[in-house]
Scaffold this active site. Structure first.
Site, PDB file in Angstrom:
ATOM      1  N   GLU A   1      -5.310   7.002   7.409  1.00  0.00           N
ATOM      2  CA  GLU A   1      -4.398   8.129   7.574  1.00  0.00           C
ATOM      3  C   GLU A   1      -5.072   9.359   6.961  1.00  0.00           C
ATOM      4  OE1 GLU A   1      -1.538   7.367   9.128  1.00  0.00           O
ATOM      5  OE2 GLU A   1      -0.206   9.060   8.711  1.00  0.00           O
TER       6      GLU A   1
ATOM      7  N   LYS B   1       2.162   4.620   1.455  1.00  0.00           N
ATOM      8  CA  LYS B   1       2.303   5.062   2.849  1.00  0.00           C
ATOM      9  C   LYS B   1       2.181   6.580   2.872  1.00  0.00           C
ATOM     10  CE  LYS B   1       5.233   4.648   6.895  1.00  0.00           C
ATOM     11  NZ  LYS B   1       5.068   6.041   7.294  1.00  0.00           N
TER      12      LYS B   1
ATOM     13  N   PHE C   1      -7.071   2.037   5.756  1.00  0.00           N
ATOM     14  CA  PHE C   1      -6.252   0.846   5.507  1.00  0.00           C
ATOM     15  C   PHE C   1      -6.628  -0.382   6.317  1.00  0.00           C
ATOM     16  CE2 PHE C   1      -3.521   3.797   8.039  1.00  0.00           C
ATOM     17  CZ  PHE C   1      -3.466   3.084   9.226  1.00  0.00           C
TER      18      PHE C   1
ATOM     19  N   LYS D   1       7.360  -1.616   6.696  1.00  0.00           N
ATOM     20  CA  LYS D   1       7.406  -0.327   5.999  1.00  0.00           C
ATOM     21  C   LYS D   1       8.722  -0.183   5.239  1.00  0.00           C
ATOM     22  CE  LYS D   1       8.585   1.906  10.393  1.00  0.00           C
ATOM     23  NZ  LYS D   1       8.028   2.667  11.507  1.00  0.00           N
TER      24      LYS D   1
ATOM     25  N   GLU E   1       0.835  -1.204   0.000  1.00  0.00           N
ATOM     26  CA  GLU E   1       0.000   0.000   0.000  1.00  0.00           C
ATOM     27  C   GLU E   1       0.868   1.251   0.000  1.00  0.00           C
ATOM     28  OE1 GLU E   1      -2.700   0.061   3.317  1.00  0.00           O
ATOM     29  OE2 GLU E   1      -3.144  -2.066   3.118  1.00  0.00           O
TER      30      GLU E   1
HETATM   31  P1  ATP Z   1       5.177   3.946  14.205  1.00  0.00           P
HETATM   32  O1  ATP Z   1       3.809   4.547  14.013  1.00  0.00           O
HETATM   33  O2  ATP Z   1       5.352   2.642  13.470  1.00  0.00           O
HETATM   34  O3  ATP Z   1       5.652   3.943  15.606  1.00  0.00           O
HETATM   35  P2  ATP Z   1       6.301   6.320  13.188  1.00  0.00           P
HETATM   36  O4  ATP Z   1       5.388   7.107  14.019  1.00  0.00           O
HETATM   37  O5  ATP Z   1       7.738   6.704  13.128  1.00  0.00           O
HETATM   38  O6  ATP Z   1       6.247   4.791  13.509  1.00  0.00           O
HETATM   39  P3  ATP Z   1       6.220   5.626  10.494  1.00  0.00           P
HETATM   40  O7  ATP Z   1       7.427   4.826  10.705  1.00  0.00           O
HETATM   41  O8  ATP Z   1       6.341   6.718   9.519  1.00  0.00           O
HETATM   42  O9  ATP Z   1       5.660   6.287  11.776  1.00  0.00           O
HETATM   43  O10 ATP Z   1       5.089   4.601  10.007  1.00  0.00           O
HETATM   44  C1  ATP Z   1       3.991   4.120  10.622  1.00  0.00           C
HETATM   45  C2  ATP Z   1       2.761   4.980  10.370  1.00  0.00           C
HETATM   46  O11 ATP Z   1       2.462   5.103   8.989  1.00  0.00           O
HETATM   47  C3  ATP Z   1       1.486   4.383  10.916  1.00  0.00           C
HETATM   48  O12 ATP Z   1       1.378   4.581  12.301  1.00  0.00           O
HETATM   49  C4  ATP Z   1       0.412   5.114  10.128  1.00  0.00           C
HETATM   50  O13 ATP Z   1       0.069   6.298  10.815  1.00  0.00           O
HETATM   51  C5  ATP Z   1       1.101   5.513   8.832  1.00  0.00           C
HETATM   52  N1  ATP Z   1       0.563   4.935   7.585  1.00  0.00           N
HETATM   53  C6  ATP Z   1       0.500   5.593   6.421  1.00  0.00           C
HETATM   54  N2  ATP Z   1       0.024   4.843   5.447  1.00  0.00           N
HETATM   55  C7  ATP Z   1      -0.270   3.642   5.969  1.00  0.00           C
HETATM   56  C8  ATP Z   1      -0.795   2.426   5.445  1.00  0.00           C
HETATM   57  N3  ATP Z   1      -1.117   2.295   4.158  1.00  0.00           N
HETATM   58  N4  ATP Z   1      -0.943   1.390   6.301  1.00  0.00           N
HETATM   59  C9  ATP Z   1      -0.621   1.499   7.610  1.00  0.00           C
HETATM   60  N5  ATP Z   1      -0.107   2.629   8.158  1.00  0.00           N
HETATM   61  C10 ATP Z   1       0.070   3.694   7.358  1.00  0.00           C
END
Ligand code: ATP
Length: 591
Positions: free
Chosen positions: A302, A252, A342, A423, A250
Site C-alpha cells: 500500500e 491497515k 504486505f 479486516k 498487520e
Molecule cells: P476491498 O479492497 O477489500 O474491496 P475496499 O476497497 O473498500 O475493499 P478496504 O475495505 O478499506 O478497501 O480494505 C482492503 C484494502 O486495504 C486492500 O485492497 C488494500 O489496498 C488495503 N490494505 C492496507 N493495508 C493492508 C495490509 N496490511 N494488507 C492487505 N491490504 C491492505
C-alpha cells in the site's frame, strides 16, 4: 467470423431478460470463433480493446464519432448532433443515419470481426498531430461499409457504451460451456483468469489446448494478478477463532494498493483495478530499483504519503492529490511516498501463490530488510484477543484505518474475498462499521428543489457472485453535492435504458434503468430486512419475500464514482448478509 454475425448476437443479448439466455447466446458465438479471433470477440464483448493492464485507450469522444457518422452518411454534424440529443445513444443515431444515408453504400464486402477490431486498434493507436482527422477517417470508412445494425455497435464500442450488460463471470461461464458443454470448468478458467487478468488469453489458451492448457497457465512478471480481498468480522475473538487461534495482524494503511512487477531494471506498477500506473509513481520505481535486488519479483503493498519525522500518515485523498501533476517533485521531497509491502507472489522464477502466508511473509521481510522507502507492514503474530485489540488501538492512534489479520497457513487467494484475510476497522456510533460499495442500476428524476438537476437519487445494488446478478439494496437520496448531481445525471444518461438489464434483479422501478457499470461508496446506519429490495431475498414462512436494505444511506467521498472498482468488485450480497449478522453482536470499538 462475419461482424454481422456478432452483431446479431449483440442485438439478442441486448433484448434478453434472462442471464441463462445470455450465456446460451454467448456460447454459440464463442463456439463459432476461430483461433486469433476468439480473444478479439472476448475483448469486444468486455467493451475493451485489450486487458486493462495494457492501458489501450480508444481516445475517441462523442463529437468525433458524430463527425465520422456525418462524413459517412452525408448528414451535417448539426443534424447528427440533433438526432443524438433525441436518442441519447450515439449507437442508435449511427444506426438511423446509416439507414437513411444520403450517400451510396461503400459496402464492397462485408466486414469480419477482425476487420472491425483491427481498425479499432488503429483508431486507438492514431495519436499526435492530425490524429483527430485520422481517427475520423478510419471510423467513417467503417460506418460507410457497415449495415445499420453494425453501425450501432461501431459507434458504441469506442465510447465504452456497448449496453450488453455482460460481465466477466458470464463470459467465463460461456467459455466453460463452449469447452465442456456445462459449467464444470468455470472455476478452473476463473483461476487462470485470476493469475493473468487477461480473459482474451484465457479464451485463446482454451481454444488451442483445451482445459489441460488452462491448468498449466502460470503467473508471469508484467501480467498483474487479480488481488486477494479481505472479509470482515466485528471482534478480535471472532477473528482469532476463524484463524484457528493464531494469526498475523498487520496495520491497515489507507493508501493506494500497488502490485510491483520487476524484471532486471524494468519495473511496472499495477493498481487494485489492474491498470498500469507505472507513470504515476516514479519515486516508487526508483525505490524498487534501489532497494529490491532480486532479479525477478512480484510483490504487493500500500503506497501512502508518510512523514517519517512526525510519524504521520496522510489520508487516501491527500496521497492521491500528491500524485497530481503540479509540484510532484516538491511534494515528493516534503512527503515522500512509502510502500508498505504486505505480500510476495513471485520470486526466483517461481510462483509463490501456493506457499503459506508465513513463508511468503518471512521471505518478503528478508528481501526488504534494508528497505527505507519500501518496508514491510508493521505486524505482530498473536493468539491473544487482548493483544490484537491493543494493536488495533495503537493503529487507530497512529492515524491508520484499522488492521488486517492474515491466516498464517493460507495461500495467496487471487481474485477472491476469503476469510484468510480479515479486516477490522473503527466503527462509529450509529453507523455500520464499514462503508459499502454499490453498483448504480437506475436513477430517479428530481422533484422539488432537485427538479432542475433532473436527478433525484440512485438505485444501488450489490453483486451476488453465485447468481452473477445485481440485487438492489438501497435507494440513495442524500449525500450528493450539486456538482455531483449534475455530473451523475450526465454520465448515467449515457447508459440508461428503458428496460431492466438482464443481470439486474429488482422490484423497485427507477425512472431510468442503467447498465451496471459505475460504483459508488455509501455509508448507512444499519442493515435492515426489507420487502422492497432483492439483496439476499428469501421466501418467508408466511409466503412473503424479504431481502436486505440499508437504513439512512448516504453517498460518501468527493468524487461520486469509484474509479478503482468494476461492478463485480462492489460489495456482495454475501457480505451484506454477514454484516447484518455482525451488527447484532458487540462492535469492537465505538468512539
Ligand atoms: P476491498 O479492497 O477489500 O474491496 P475496499 O476497497 O473498500 O475493499 P478496504 O475495505 O478499506 O478497501 O480494505 C482492503 C484494502 O486495504 C486492500 O485492497 C488494500 O489496498 C488495503 N490494505 C492496507 N493495508 C493492508 C495490509 N496490511 N494488507 C492487505 N491490504 C491492505
Amino acid at each position: 467470423m462475419q461482424f454481422s454475425k456478432l452483431v446479431d448476437s449483440y442485438e439478442k443479448l441486448e433484448a434478453v431478460s434472462s442471464r441463462l439466455k445470455m450465456i446460451e447466446i454467448l456460447t454459440e458465438v464463442l463456439k463459432e470463433s476461430g483461433k486469433g479471433e476468439i480473444s478479439k470477440i472476448v475483448y469486444m464483448t468486455q467493451g475493451t480493446l485489450l486487458p486493462a493492464f495494457e492501458g489501450a485507450e480508444f481516445g475517441v469522444a462523442e463529437k468525433l464519432v458524430e463527425e465520422a457518422i456525418a462524413v459517412a452518411t452525408g448528414f451535417t454534424k448539426e443534424q447528427v448532433d440533433a438526432d443524438f440529443k433525441k436518442t441519447g445513444d450515439l449507437g442508435l443515431t449511427a444506426q438511423r443515419m446509416r439507414e437513411n444515408s444520403k450517400l451510396k453504400s461503400m459496402r464492397a464486402r462485408s466486414n469480419t470481426v477482425s476487420d472491425v477490431y483491427d481498425t479499432m486498434r488503429k483508431v486507438a493507436a492514431t495519436s499526435g498531430q492530425g490524429s483527430k482527422e485520422g481517427k475520423i477517417t478510419l471510423l467513417a470508412n467503417m460506418f460507410a461499409s457497415a449495415t445499420p445494425a453494425e453501425a450501432k455497435y461501431i459507434a458504441r464500442y469506442p465510447l465504452g457504451q456497448l449496453r450488453l450488460g455482460v460481465g466477466d463471470a458470464t463470459i467465463l461461464e460461456a467459455l466453460s460451456a463452449m469447452s465442456t458443454g456445462n459449467r464444470e470448468s468455470k472455476s478452473m478458467l476463473e483461476e487462470a483468469y485470476n493469475i493473468c487478468s487477461d480473459l482474451g488469453e484465457v479464451a485463446e489458451t482454451l481454444l488451442e489446448g483445451g482445459v489441460e492448457a488452462i491448468k498449466s497457465m502460470r503467473v508471469s512478471v508484467f501480467k498483474p494478478i487479480r488481488p486477494a480481498l479481505a472479509e470482515r468480522l466485528p471482534t478480535a475473538e471472532q477473528i482469532l477463532e476463524r484463524m484457528n487461534g493464531m494469526a498475523a495482524v498487520e496495520h491497515k494503511y489507507d493508501g493506494f494498493r500497488l502490485q510491483v512487477h520487476k524484471s532486471g531494471k524494468k519495473v511496472r506498477l499495477f493498481s487494485r483495478r489492474l491498470e498500469d500506473v507505472t507513470d504515476m509513481f516514479p519515486d516508487i520505481i526508483a525505490a524498487t530499483l534501489a532497494e529490491v535486488k532480486d532479479e525477478k519479483i512480484i510483490f504487493e503493498g500500500e503506497a501512502i504519503a508518510y512523514n517519517e519525522a512526525t510519524k504521520e500518515f496522510l489520508p487516501f485523498q491527500e496521497t492521491i492529490q500528491r500524485k497530481r501533476k503540479h509540484g510532484i517533485a516538491e511534494k515528493a521531497e516534503e512527503l515522500p511516498l512509502h510502500l508498505f509491502a504486505f505480500d510476495l507472489m513471485y520470486l526466483g522464477n517461481k510462483d509463490w501463490l501456493k506457499e503459506p502466508y508465513k513463508k511468503r511473509r518471512a521471505e518478503l521481510e528478508k528481501i526488504l530488510s534494508k528497505g527505507k522507502r519500501i518496508i514491510p507492514t508493521t505486524k505482530i503474530i498473536t493468539k491473544s484477543p487482548k493483544e490484537l485489540e491493543s494493536f488495533f488501538e495503537e493503529a487507530i492512534e497512529e492515524g491508520l484505518e484499522g488492521i488486517m489479520t492474515k491466516d498464517l497457513e493460507a495461500p495467496y487467494i487471487a481474485g477472491a474475498r476469503k476469510f484468510s484475510w480479515i479486516k477490522l476497522k473503527r466503527s462509529y456510533k450509529g453507523e455500520l462499521s464499514d462503508t459499502v460499495d454499490l453498483v448504480i442500476i437506475g436513477y430517479f428524476l428530481g422533484k422539488g428543489s432537485r427538479a432542475e438537476f433532473k436527478f433525484g437519487g440512485l438505485l444501488g445494488a450489490v453483486y451476488n457472485e453465485k447468481r452473477d446478478m445485481f440485487e438492489t439494496v438501497s435507494r440513495i437520496g442524500s449525500g450528493f453535492t450539486e456538482v455531483q448531481m449534475t455530473e451523475l445525471e450526465k454520465l448515467l444518461g449515457k447508459t440508461k435504458t428503458k428496460t431492466k438489464p438482464a443481470r439486474v434483479d429488482a422490484v423497485v422501478e427507477p425512472d431510468f434503468w442503467v447498465y451496471p457499470k459505475y460504483v459508488v461508496t455509501v455509508m448507512a446506519d444499519e442493515i435492515t430486512k426489507s420487502p422492497t429490495h432483492t439483496c439476499g431475498r428469501e421466501k418467508q414462512k408466511d409466503g412473503t419475500e424479504v431481502g436486505y436494505a440499508l437504513r439512512f444511506p448516504r453517498l460518501v467521498g468527493d468524487t461520486a464514482i469509484r474509479q478503482d472498482k468494476s461492478p463485480e468488485e462492489a460489495t456482495t450480497t454475501k457480505e451484506i448478509i454477514e454484516m447484518y449478522g455482525q451488527q447484532k453482536k458487540v462492535g469492537v470499538k465505538e468512539s
